[in-house]
Design a protein around this motif. Sequence first.
Motif, PDB file in Angstrom:
ATOM      1  N   ASP A 447      57.177  90.970  66.652  1.00  0.00           N
ATOM      2  CA  ASP A 447      57.010  92.240  67.361  1.00  0.00           C
ATOM      3  C   ASP A 447      58.349  92.958  67.568  1.00  0.00           C
ATOM      4  OD1 ASP A 447      54.295  92.139  67.571  1.00  0.00           O
ATOM      5  OD2 ASP A 447      54.269  91.220  69.561  1.00  0.00           O
ATOM      6  N   PRO A 448      58.311  94.315  67.682  1.00  0.00           N
ATOM      7  CA  PRO A 448      59.518  95.093  68.005  1.00  0.00           C
ATOM      8  C   PRO A 448      60.053  94.723  69.385  1.00  0.00           C
ATOM      9  CG  PRO A 448      57.746  96.505  67.207  1.00  0.00           C
ATOM     10  CD  PRO A 448      57.136  95.172  67.457  1.00  0.00           C
ATOM     11  N   ASP A 449      61.213  95.300  69.754  1.00  0.00           N
ATOM     12  CA  ASP A 449      61.852  94.937  71.011  1.00  0.00           C
ATOM     13  C   ASP A 449      61.114  95.475  72.236  1.00  0.00           C
ATOM     14  OD1 ASP A 449      63.794  93.642  69.615  1.00  0.00           O
ATOM     15  OD2 ASP A 449      65.219  95.317  69.638  1.00  0.00           O
ATOM     16  N   HIS A 450      60.295  96.516  72.041  1.00  0.00           N
ATOM     17  CA  HIS A 450      59.553  97.097  73.164  1.00  0.00           C
ATOM     18  C   HIS A 450      58.073  96.722  73.043  1.00  0.00           C
ATOM     19  CE1 HIS A 450      58.416 100.922  75.647  1.00  0.00           C
ATOM     20  NE2 HIS A 450      58.204  99.794  76.308  1.00  0.00           N
ATOM     21  N   VAL A 451      57.575  95.985  74.014  1.00  0.00           N
ATOM     22  CA  VAL A 451      56.183  95.501  74.002  1.00  0.00           C
ATOM     23  C   VAL A 451      55.463  96.060  75.221  1.00  0.00           C
ATOM     24  CG1 VAL A 451      54.662  93.493  74.017  1.00  0.00           C
ATOM     25  CG2 VAL A 451      56.895  93.374  72.853  1.00  0.00           C
ATOM     26  N   VAL A 452      54.339  96.692  74.969  1.00  0.00           N
ATOM     27  CA  VAL A 452      53.503  97.216  76.057  1.00  0.00           C
ATOM     28  C   VAL A 452      52.169  96.469  76.059  1.00  0.00           C
ATOM     29  CG1 VAL A 452      52.284  99.234  76.988  1.00  0.00           C
ATOM     30  CG2 VAL A 452      54.556  99.497  75.975  1.00  0.00           C
ATOM     31  N   ILE A 453      51.816  95.915  77.223  1.00  0.00           N
ATOM     32  CA  ILE A 453      50.503  95.252  77.375  1.00  0.00           C
ATOM     33  C   ILE A 453      49.646  96.158  78.255  1.00  0.00           C
ATOM     34  CG2 ILE A 453      49.283  93.190  78.153  1.00  0.00           C
ATOM     35  CD1 ILE A 453      51.836  91.609  77.728  1.00  0.00           C
ATOM     36  N   LEU A 469      50.191  85.811  82.080  1.00  0.00           N
ATOM     37  CA  LEU A 469      51.035  86.995  81.880  1.00  0.00           C
ATOM     38  C   LEU A 469      52.509  86.660  82.101  1.00  0.00           C
ATOM     39  CD1 LEU A 469      48.832  89.707  83.665  1.00  0.00           C
ATOM     40  CD2 LEU A 469      49.158  89.392  81.201  1.00  0.00           C
ATOM     41  N   ASP A 470      52.776  85.799  83.070  1.00  0.00           N
ATOM     42  CA  ASP A 470      54.162  85.346  83.288  1.00  0.00           C
ATOM     43  C   ASP A 470      54.693  84.611  82.066  1.00  0.00           C
ATOM     44  OD1 ASP A 470      54.261  86.428  85.774  1.00  0.00           O
ATOM     45  OD2 ASP A 470      54.117  84.542  86.885  1.00  0.00           O
ATOM     46  N   ALA A 471      53.844  83.746  81.497  1.00  0.00           N
ATOM     47  CA  ALA A 471      54.262  82.963  80.334  1.00  0.00           C
ATOM     48  C   ALA A 471      54.522  83.869  79.132  1.00  0.00           C
ATOM     49  CB  ALA A 471      53.185  81.931  79.997  1.00  0.00           C
ATOM     50  N   ILE A 472      53.694  84.894  78.970  1.00  0.00           N
ATOM     51  CA  ILE A 472      53.875  85.846  77.862  1.00  0.00           C
ATOM     52  C   ILE A 472      55.191  86.608  78.033  1.00  0.00           C
ATOM     53  CG2 ILE A 472      52.955  87.948  76.803  1.00  0.00           C
ATOM     54  CD1 ILE A 472      50.129  86.889  77.638  1.00  0.00           C
ATOM     55  N   THR A 473      55.439  87.094  79.239  1.00  0.00           N
ATOM     56  CA  THR A 473      56.675  87.833  79.515  1.00  0.00           C
ATOM     57  C   THR A 473      57.908  86.963  79.283  1.00  0.00           C
ATOM     58  OG1 THR A 473      55.503  89.152  81.179  1.00  0.00           O
ATOM     59  CG2 THR A 473      57.901  89.161  81.275  1.00  0.00           C
ATOM     60  N   SER A 477      60.979  87.339  76.562  1.00  0.00           N
ATOM     61  CA  SER A 477      62.366  87.444  77.025  1.00  0.00           C
ATOM     62  C   SER A 477      63.285  86.492  76.267  1.00  0.00           C
ATOM     63  CB  SER A 477      62.444  87.165  78.527  1.00  0.00           C
ATOM     64  OG  SER A 477      62.113  85.817  78.804  1.00  0.00           O
ATOM     65  N   LYS A 478      62.734  85.371  75.815  1.00  0.00           N
ATOM     66  CA  LYS A 478      63.534  84.424  75.037  1.00  0.00           C
ATOM     67  C   LYS A 478      63.921  85.009  73.679  1.00  0.00           C
ATOM     68  CE  LYS A 478      61.706  80.220  77.172  1.00  0.00           C
ATOM     69  NZ  LYS A 478      60.949  78.956  76.952  1.00  0.00           N
ATOM     70  N   TYR A 479      63.112  85.969  73.217  1.00  0.00           N
ATOM     71  CA  TYR A 479      63.426  86.654  71.960  1.00  0.00           C
ATOM     72  C   TYR A 479      64.218  87.938  72.234  1.00  0.00           C
ATOM     73  CZ  TYR A 479      60.308  83.647  69.228  1.00  0.00           C
ATOM     74  OH  TYR A 479      59.733  82.580  68.595  1.00  0.00           O
ATOM     75  N   GLY A 480      64.575  88.145  73.475  1.00  0.00           N
ATOM     76  CA  GLY A 480      65.340  89.335  73.832  1.00  0.00           C
ATOM     77  C   GLY A 480      64.527  90.606  73.806  1.00  0.00           C
TER      78      GLY A 480
END
Length: 507
Positions: A447-453, A469-473, A477-480
């Motif tokens: 995915d691109p750097d900007h992710v919208v859920i 949702l916490d786990a997804i976020t 974040s680990k991928y920057g």
Amino acid sequence: MAHTPTAVAEELTPEQRQSVLRTLKSPRLLKTEILAGLVVALALIPEAIAFSIIAGVDPRYGLFASFTMAVSIAFLGGRPAMISAATAATALVIAPLVASHGIEYLIATVILAGVFQVLLAVLGVAKLMRFIPRSVMVGFVNALAILIFTSQFPDLIGVPWLVYPMVAVGLVIIYLLPRITTVVPAPLIAIALLTVLAVVFALNVPTVGDKGELPESIPELFIPDVPFTMETFQIIAPFALGMAAVGLLESLMTAKLVDDVTDTRSDKVRESWGQGAANIITGFFGGMGGCAMVGQTMINVKASGARTRISTFMAGIFILILAVSLGDIVALMPMAALVAVMIFVSVATFDWHSIKPSTLKMMPKSETSVMVVTVIATVWTHNLAIGVGLGVLTAMVLFARRVAHLATVERRIEQHFGEEMVKYEVSGELFFASSNDLYTQFNYAEDPDHVVIDMYNSHVWDASTVASLDAITEKYSKYGKRVEISGLNTASAALHERMAGNLGAGH
């Protein structure tokens, strides 16, 4: 043009038909209520004796309970025309206590069970009825019909051959007489005619008297002679709580069934505390306690056409009169007549539409499964609480399983002010069953750097979803990459804001 009493009676709505005052003003309706009470009483006496035997007590404890329960609930209950008396369900619960500690502890248990029922009513236990699905209700009704029918086997197996033609004659009268006249309830005619035949021709068939001795005196005030200590409470409390739970469940389910049959509504909260008060009264008059009875209620409502509290009250009064004053006559009644009535009740109670091939073909498999589980569990254990409990549990599991597959995630790449972004649209109800695999439906590395859920078409129900949702976020974040959660409705946003980031790793 003036209306006759009969015409007026026929024009009454179902709600008006429940009015005691209207019934007292109509000789026709009053006669129906009184005769219905008589039919119920005649059918109740042998059952009360049988339930006393199950509980391990003298028959008078069951008969006194049936009298006091019926009379008390006629004034206190929330469901007109419903019959409460000594039942097999409560007898099975208290039988071990009677065997181990005796009758004094039984009476103390009945009183305490009544207190528990009043407390449960105050806590709003009746409101839990809304969580019982229709499929469980259908299973409950069908299971009761089967239990009513199978409970007649002891009076049909190993008996003189004359019993069988007598039962057949009784059924013919009950089914055909209403086509000719409904002036007198058909079950009452069947009982009276078969009793006369048995006496006149001295037929050697089992009678009510063979079930046990009837009492010779009216019930008196009874104070249980038990120590008022914590030890006594610890002994009787588990049995009292079990009796209270089973009694309320059977009573509320029966009330709902009568609501459907009569097309009227009843006060379930009042019925709950009314059952408790009736059991307290019953205990202090030396009765074994009880609850609503589906079989006798169906005799009263379906077979006899009763609709008011008068029939319930008269059933209790007739039980006392018949058992104490006319016990010698009642003892002559052939059991074959009562078996015929109960077979009719079982057939009338069973929901035959629910097992028609066309219905089964149309009905979702999950609904049919819930009904079958309820029927099997109730019939197998002879315990309505277990059957209904397993039915509700099955319905919950199947519902959660079905809803879990309704949550969907759609991915779409978009341009936002010249910047590439990915938008995930989450739809459906999100709770522990549907949100546990939510974490796996995102392309974290690609995915691109900007992710919208986008949560506009979904609803967050529990901590499991917030944790997902916490786990997804955290994973993004680990991928920057930056995650934006949008579209939450007010309730979901409040839950997410309160719990997000506070659940801890792995939660």
